[in-house]
Scaffold this active site. Structure first.
Site, mmCIF file in Angstrom:
data_model
loop_
_atom_site.group_PDB
_atom_site.id
_atom_site.type_symbol
_atom_site.label_atom_id
_atom_site.label_comp_id
_atom_site.label_asym_id
_atom_site.label_seq_id
_atom_site.Cartn_x
_atom_site.Cartn_y
_atom_site.Cartn_z
ATOM 1 N N HIS A 260 -21.677 14.800 -83.279
ATOM 2 C CA HIS A 260 -20.672 15.175 -84.293
ATOM 3 C C HIS A 260 -21.356 15.824 -85.485
ATOM 4 C CE1 HIS A 260 -17.244 14.681 -87.125
ATOM 5 N NE2 HIS A 260 -16.547 14.725 -86.026
ATOM 6 N N ILE B 49 -21.781 16.105 -89.410
ATOM 7 C CA ILE B 49 -20.727 15.732 -90.356
ATOM 8 C C ILE B 49 -20.323 14.297 -90.057
ATOM 9 C CG2 ILE B 49 -18.366 16.189 -91.146
ATOM 10 C CD1 ILE B 49 -18.803 19.111 -90.250
ATOM 11 N N GLY C 281 -14.489 11.559 -90.105
ATOM 12 C CA GLY C 281 -13.448 11.077 -91.005
ATOM 13 C C GLY C 281 -12.955 9.687 -90.662
ATOM 14 N N VAL C 282 -12.818 9.394 -89.379
ATOM 15 C CA VAL C 282 -12.341 8.054 -89.004
ATOM 16 C C VAL C 282 -13.342 6.984 -89.412
ATOM 17 C CG1 VAL C 282 -10.845 8.848 -87.136
ATOM 18 C CG2 VAL C 282 -13.206 8.258 -86.628
ATOM 19 N N GLU D 217 -12.840 3.730 -91.757
ATOM 20 C CA GLU D 217 -13.332 2.417 -91.332
ATOM 21 C C GLU D 217 -14.247 1.809 -92.394
ATOM 22 O OE1 GLU D 217 -14.241 -1.064 -89.308
ATOM 23 O OE2 GLU D 217 -12.611 0.345 -88.900
#
Length: 153
Positions: free
Chosen positions: A55, A61, A64-65, A69
């Site tokens: 990723h 990067i 986002g998840v 979290e």
């Protein structure tokens, strides 16, 4: 332990409150703790984390998840101290995430500050607002709900 006197949590205390462990423990410390109200989690983003292999190759990067979290884990520490859950094997479960907005990329070398504030709490279900910041810039914002469950012997 007098949780009302605690203003920061190191990795040892974090792991005594929430069940997450490497590679899914996403906060390094928590500071500015105001029991039943707010705190700031800290996550140092480093290139050697496993998610960066995919990723994205050549353009790492922080997902986002995982930012969301990390906000949730920060709120788990706040609730753990607020409800005297240190060393009680509490579990935390997401119930909802709303209004998520991503404003900037988070990349290796960034220090992610996870500002969470309780909007509603005191029982098993809590609602929070969270803001993830990097050097004063907003990276992500969301409201979320979680349920806290203490294991029975």
């Amino acid at each position: 332990m007098d949780a009302t006197a605690v203003t920061h949590a190191d990795l040892d205390l974090i792991q005594r409150i929430i069940p997450h462990r490497y590679p899914f423990l996403l906060i390094d410390k928590v500071r500015d703790i105001v029991v039943n109200d707010s705190c700031v989690g800290i996550k140092c983003i480093t290139l050697n984390e496993p998610q960066f292999q995919g990723h994205f190759p050549g353009m790492p990067i922080f997902p986002g998840v995982m930012i969301i979290e990390a906000m949730a884990q920060t709120s788990g520490v706040l609730v753990g101290l607020s409800m005297d859950l240190v060393d009680k094997n509490a579990k935390v479960f997401f119930m909802g995430v709303d209004g998520v907005k991503f404003r900037r990329k988070v990349v290796p070398g960034d220090v992610l500050e996870l500002h969470v504030r309780a909007l509603r709490g005191g029982g098993r279900v809590w609602k929070f607002e969270g803001r993830a910041m990097v050097e004063g810039d907003l990276a992500c914002e969301a409201t979320f709900m979680a349920m806290f469950d203490v294991a029975r012997p």
